[in-house]
Structures are given as C-alpha cells and as structure tokens.
Design a protein around this motif. Sequence first.
Motif: not given
Length: 301
Positions: A284-301
């Motif tokens: 989530p955009a504003l995770p709580q303490v000890h809350q699991v959150f997901a981040v989308a990462v894009a790697v391009t060349s």
Amino acid sequence: VAISGNWLFAGSLATTSNPATLHAFRRTGTATWNYEGRLSSPDGVDGQADGFGTSLALDDHLLLAGAAFRPRDEGRVFAYAHGRASTLSVPVFDPVAPVSGEPFIIDANASTASGNIAWTLDDGQNCVAMLSGGAGNCALSAVAGTRALIGRLLPQFLPDLPTTRMASLVVSKASSTVTLSATPAMRRPGETVTLSASVLAQAPGSGVPTGMVRFYDGDPVSATLLCEAPASAASCMATSDAIGTVAYQARYLGDTDFLAADSNVAAVEYTAWPVAVTVGEIVPALPQVHQVFAVAVAVTS
C-alpha cells in the motif's frame, strides 16, 4: 698456299679417289710445322675438278677458300673460322641463399672472352651479363625451391666459341608480416567487432603472400579459433559476452613461398551496458509499521 701467324693451308687437286682438299699445318716451334688435318671440298665429287682451294686467303682465325670451277654454279667462296673451346665458370650467387622474391646476382667469367653471358631461369626469366675482361654479372629473382639456370656464353669475336653452363640455386621461403586491426576498439557485450589482417612480404623477400589467415580470441597456441579467411581478403566478425579486454590475434599459415607468422595483438574493451532503475508504485502507498508492502522496480538498459 695461305699462311698467317702459326697456320698454313695448302690445297691439293681432286683425284680419282678424293675430291679437292685443303691441308692444314700448325707451327709449334721456330721451324717445326705439324700436320693438323684437312678440309675436303664441300659436296665435292671424286675426280671432278672444281677448283676448290686454288685461291686461298687466311687472316688470323678466318680462312676463305675459292672453288671457281664448280659445275652447278659459277663458282663459290667457302669461309672457315678457327675457334677455341671456351670455358664458362661455375657461377657465384650473391646472396648465396636468397629468399623468395629477393634479387640475387649471378657472377661468372669466361676467361678473357668478350661478348656476354645470357642466363635463363627455369621459369623463363632471363638476364644478360656483359663481359669485361672475361667477367660479368646480372641479377634475377625467383620463387622458393631448387631453381635451375642455364648460362649461354655468346662471344663477340673469334677464336672464342659459344658454350653453355648449367647451375642450380636453392631459394628459401621469405618471411612475412601480419598486421591486425580491430574496429571499433570499444564494444558492449554481444556487439560485433571487425578484425582485419594485412599480410605482406618481409624484406628482402618480395611478392604477394597467399594461403589462409586464422583469427583467435587470444594467443593462437591456446585460444579459441574464431574464423579463417584468405590472406588476400582476411577479415572476421567477432564478439564477446564477457566484460573486460579481449586480446585478438591472427596467424598466417604460410604458403609455398612465405613462412607462417603471427600478428600483433589487437585489443577490444568490452564494457557493461548502462542500466536505469525506476521505482514504481508502492502498495500500500502508506504502509504501517511492520506491514509488508510491495514495490515495483523496472530495470532498463
């Protein structure tokens, strides 16, 4: 009768058993004449007078003999030249052991003869040595192998007579040089570079090397063979998946006239592809303490 120097010729008329004849005498001492042989009337007929030898003229090495009464024509004059056997020396070569395409000098002498010596190589090349004091030289070049030559002495004046001399010469293979280039000098992994090799004769040899060139991604003794191409148009496309410097090298395999040779090292620097890392949405955009959150990462060349 005709006399000149130490030679005397005397004619005799035709008989029933012999045609007209000239008899030759040579003086060996102050008063000693030796019989040397005879010359018969050319095409003479026994018992038929043709007048051969009735008129004689002798000058040094040339004898003229008239035949005024020949029945088939109106008289003739026959010319005879006295010569001496000539000796053509074994030629001396400089350099003694030339390489393919290298000019070599052929030096020989023919006593005191004047004129020239014509030398012919087994491939048809020839040169002419003008004689001075009986000696002369000229130059040729040849491809590798055991080459055969023949020299022909062509005297300018009598009494020297033409003669020939056979000779042989071992011509070794010439050295060669290989120059390798790699373009471009910097690449990314997976991109290709062009390897080009130029093969030339190394002095004092000359000519155009033929045969094949092999390209390697390092020392030809242990590296991987990349490709093979004719020496006349030696090029190769190469690549590497590794990051770092690759030291390419080429090896010319040689041919009938040129020795094998390795090239210089042509280095190509393979550098890593540049990358960009982009951080996307966080859930989530504003995770709580000890809350699991997901981040989308894009790697391009």
